[in-house]
Design a protein around this motif. Structure first.
Motif, PDB file in Angstrom:
ATOM      1  N   ILE A  26       9.309 -40.309 -18.723  1.00  0.00           N
ATOM      2  CA  ILE A  26       8.627 -39.228 -18.227  1.00  0.00           C
ATOM      3  C   ILE A  26       9.033 -38.429 -17.214  1.00  0.00           C
ATOM      4  N   HIS A  27       9.266 -37.264 -17.493  1.00  0.00           N
ATOM      5  CA  HIS A  27      10.204 -36.322 -16.625  1.00  0.00           C
ATOM      6  C   HIS A  27       8.725 -35.381 -15.997  1.00  0.00           C
ATOM      7  N   PHE A  28       8.517 -35.409 -14.713  1.00  0.00           N
ATOM      8  CA  PHE A  28       7.534 -34.489 -14.136  1.00  0.00           C
ATOM      9  C   PHE A  28       8.072 -33.013 -13.775  1.00  0.00           C
ATOM     10  N   PRO A  29       7.500 -32.010 -14.098  1.00  0.00           N
ATOM     11  CA  PRO A  29       8.035 -30.687 -13.434  1.00  0.00           C
ATOM     12  C   PRO A  29       8.165 -30.624 -12.006  1.00  0.00           C
ATOM     13  N   PRO A  30       8.618 -29.846 -11.364  1.00  0.00           N
ATOM     14  CA  PRO A  30       8.629 -29.623 -10.053  1.00  0.00           C
ATOM     15  C   PRO A  30       7.386 -29.324  -9.378  1.00  0.00           C
ATOM     16  N   GLU A  31       6.956 -29.850  -8.359  1.00  0.00           N
ATOM     17  CA  GLU A  31       5.626 -29.477  -7.754  1.00  0.00           C
ATOM     18  C   GLU A  31       5.639 -28.044  -6.978  1.00  0.00           C
ATOM     19  N   LYS A  32       4.670 -27.448  -7.162  1.00  0.00           N
ATOM     20  CA  LYS A  32       4.325 -26.033  -6.505  1.00  0.00           C
ATOM     21  C   LYS A  32       4.142 -26.355  -4.762  1.00  0.00           C
ATOM     22  N   GLU A  33       5.073 -25.712  -4.100  1.00  0.00           N
ATOM     23  CA  GLU A  33       4.734 -26.136  -2.667  1.00  0.00           C
ATOM     24  C   GLU A  33       3.767 -24.924  -2.029  1.00  0.00           C
ATOM     25  N   ASN A  34       3.363 -25.284  -0.997  1.00  0.00           N
ATOM     26  CA  ASN A  34       2.412 -24.403  -0.384  1.00  0.00           C
ATOM     27  C   ASN A  34       3.058 -23.326   0.334  1.00  0.00           C
ATOM     28  N   THR A  35       3.473 -22.037  -0.058  1.00  0.00           N
ATOM     29  CA  THR A  35       4.528 -21.110   0.485  1.00  0.00           C
ATOM     30  C   THR A  35       3.879 -20.581   2.072  1.00  0.00           C
ATOM     31  N   ARG A  36       2.851 -20.684   2.229  1.00  0.00           N
ATOM     32  CA  ARG A  36       2.013 -20.433   3.396  1.00  0.00           C
ATOM     33  C   ARG A  36       2.270 -21.431   4.491  1.00  0.00           C
ATOM     34  N   LEU A  37       2.412 -22.834   4.313  1.00  0.00           N
ATOM     35  CA  LEU A  37       2.776 -23.883   4.977  1.00  0.00           C
ATOM     36  C   LEU A  37       4.099 -23.581   5.929  1.00  0.00           C
ATOM     37  N   VAL A  38       4.374 -23.800   7.049  1.00  0.00           N
ATOM     38  CA  VAL A  38       5.408 -23.151   7.943  1.00  0.00           C
ATOM     39  C   VAL A  38       6.221 -24.846   8.099  1.00  0.00           C
ATOM     40  N   ALA A  39       7.389 -24.683   7.644  1.00  0.00           N
ATOM     41  CA  ALA A  39       8.092 -26.123   7.929  1.00  0.00           C
ATOM     42  C   ALA A  39       8.671 -26.263   9.382  1.00  0.00           C
ATOM     43  N   GLU A  40       8.430 -27.241   9.717  1.00  0.00           N
ATOM     44  CA  GLU A  40       8.797 -27.494  11.204  1.00  0.00           C
ATOM     45  C   GLU A  40       9.593 -28.824  11.132  1.00  0.00           C
ATOM     46  N   PHE A  41      10.629 -29.110  12.214  1.00  0.00           N
ATOM     47  CA  PHE A  41      11.945 -30.066  11.948  1.00  0.00           C
ATOM     48  C   PHE A  41      11.571 -30.888  13.127  1.00  0.00           C
ATOM     49  N   SER A  42      10.918 -31.162  13.744  1.00  0.00           N
ATOM     50  CA  SER A  42      10.914 -32.305  14.855  1.00  0.00           C
ATOM     51  C   SER A  42      10.718 -33.684  14.178  1.00  0.00           C
ATOM     52  N   PRO A  43      11.295 -34.696  14.695  1.00  0.00           N
ATOM     53  CA  PRO A  43      11.349 -35.916  13.993  1.00  0.00           C
ATOM     54  C   PRO A  43       9.950 -36.493  13.943  1.00  0.00           C
ATOM     55  N   LEU A  44       9.519 -37.056  12.726  1.00  0.00           N
ATOM     56  CA  LEU A  44       8.532 -38.024  12.576  1.00  0.00           C
ATOM     57  C   LEU A  44       8.752 -39.381  12.948  1.00  0.00           C
ATOM     58  N   ASP A  45       8.016 -40.267  13.246  1.00  0.00           N
ATOM     59  CA  ASP A  45       7.946 -41.736  13.559  1.00  0.00           C
ATOM     60  C   ASP A  45       7.566 -42.148  12.330  1.00  0.00           C
ATOM     61  N   ILE A  46       8.515 -42.659  11.250  1.00  0.00           N
ATOM     62  CA  ILE A  46       8.468 -43.101   9.956  1.00  0.00           C
ATOM     63  C   ILE A  46       8.387 -44.653  10.256  1.00  0.00           C
ATOM     64  N   VAL A  47       7.274 -45.191   9.862  1.00  0.00           N
ATOM     65  CA  VAL A  47       7.235 -46.749   9.835  1.00  0.00           C
ATOM     66  C   VAL A  47       7.901 -47.269   8.518  1.00  0.00           C
ATOM     67  N   TYR A  48       7.730 -46.789   7.139  1.00  0.00           N
ATOM     68  CA  TYR A  48       8.060 -47.305   5.810  1.00  0.00           C
ATOM     69  C   TYR A  48       8.236 -45.979   5.126  1.00  0.00           C
ATOM     70  N   GLU A  49       9.167 -45.901   4.171  1.00  0.00           N
ATOM     71  CA  GLU A  49       9.461 -45.205   3.285  1.00  0.00           C
ATOM     72  C   GLU A  49      10.207 -45.638   1.955  1.00  0.00           C
ATOM     73  N   ASP A  50       9.823 -45.039   0.717  1.00  0.00           N
ATOM     74  CA  ASP A  50      10.345 -45.290  -0.488  1.00  0.00           C
ATOM     75  C   ASP A  50      10.310 -44.202  -1.343  1.00  0.00           C
ATOM     76  N   ASP A  51      10.496 -44.074  -2.514  1.00  0.00           N
ATOM     77  CA  ASP A  51      10.496 -43.045  -3.255  1.00  0.00           C
ATOM     78  C   ASP A  51       9.008 -42.422  -3.752  1.00  0.00           C
ATOM     79  N   PHE A  52       7.965 -43.177  -3.446  1.00  0.00           N
ATOM     80  CA  PHE A  52       6.542 -42.933  -3.850  1.00  0.00           C
ATOM     81  C   PHE A  52       5.676 -42.826  -2.563  1.00  0.00           C
TER      82      PHE A  52
END
Length: 293
Positions: free
Chosen positions: A62-88
């Motif tokens: 099953i292929h999901f369509p791209p999700e709509k992003e919140n265009t009003r949300l400003v992207a910032e690029f300082s690093p986050l302290d990520i403890v764990y990450e996978d595709d989900f």
């Protein structure tokens, strides 16, 4: 994004829509695929509709369509302290002083802002799905779903009590018992502000469990687990019984020892939204709370 499964012999003969429902694809998710040109369902590489009868060994994708992003949300690029990450999922350690989401008069600096920037950096086309929010001054573990499927699954496990957080807090004075529960309904304190909450008879049911880890001269060090998730629940409940959190000036706590409320989300356990594997995360107290000890 796509998900795929291989049909078992036990699943042979069922309609494709039934197969997908058994694999936790909700009606809402399925509709987002069926009624979007960029969404599709394939069986062995061939597009099919939901009335197809599944055969043993079929590879269903099953292929999901791209999700709509919140265009009003400003992207910032300082690093986050990520403890764990996978595709989900993504588990991060939030520092005190950082809001979970932006507010009307504070449109930047939040976890959501930084997640949007991080997603752009790694090329992830997804909306922001925060599963477990924390107050601005609360530090510790937060759970993020990286797509709508994971968010829907985690929301259900949260409702079933299979997703839990534990906190450590420093409350003023000394509790009478080493452990116990606080049951008191919580609602808005509209007489003061739209943010502040209070114990009130017309509020929503709320229950907080606690265990004393150690007593110090001016405060108790507690482990806390919530059975409900009301706004400011821990802070309101301990203020209500006369033991507000150190640093929590909104609810009557003293600020001589700490410039923010002494609350830290140190433990998180959950069932993974896809693999259904049990996962557990723990982090130590941050430096400002360690200094109190």
């Amino acid at each position: 994004m796509f998900l795929e499964w291989q049909a078992s012999e036990q699943e042979a003969g069922v309609l494709l829509r039934t197969f997908l429902r058994h694999h936790h694809i909700s009606k809402q998710l399925l509709a987002s695929v069926k009624y979007n040109e960029e969404g599709k369902i394939e069986v062995n590489g061939v597009e099919q509709n939901v009335l197809y009868k599944v055969q043993a060994g079929d590879l269903i994708r099953i292929h999901f369509p791209p999700e709509k992003e919140n265009t009003r949300l400003v992207a910032e690029f300082s690093p986050l302290d990520i403890v764990y990450e996978d595709d989900f999922i993504l588990v991060l350690n939030k520092k005190a002083g950082m809001a979970s989401i932006p507010a009307q008069f504070h449109p930047s600096g939040s976890v959501a802002n930084h997640l949007k920037g991080y997603y752009e950096t790694i090329g992830l086309d997804s909306a922001i799905h925060i599963v477990t929010r924390l107050d601005r001054e609360t530090s510790g573990l937060m759970l993020i779903a990286k797509n709508r499927f994971a968010h829907a699954r985690l929301s259900k496990t949260l409702q079933k009590g299979l997703l839990k957080r534990r906190y450590q807090a420093f409350v003023t004075g000394h509790l009478l018992n080493d452990s116990g529960s606080i049951e008191a309904p919580i609602g808005r304190n509209s007489n003061i502000s739209i943010m502040e909450r209070m114990v009130t008879l017309d509020g929503k049911y709320a229950k907080t469990n606690y265990k004393r880890l150690r007593s110090y001269a001016a405060f108790d060090h507690l482990q806390i687990e919530l059975e409900t998730g009301r706004t400011h629940q821990i802070r309101v409940h301990f203020s209500y019984i006369g033991h507000p959190l150190i640093g929590d000036t909104m609810y009557g706590g003293p600020d001589e020892l700490l410039a923010r409320h002494a609350l830290h989300s140190y433990h998180l356990h959950l069932v993974h939204p896809l693999t259904e594997e049990y996962m557990e995360f723990e982090i130590p107290l941050p430096e400002d709370l360690q200094a109190l000890l």
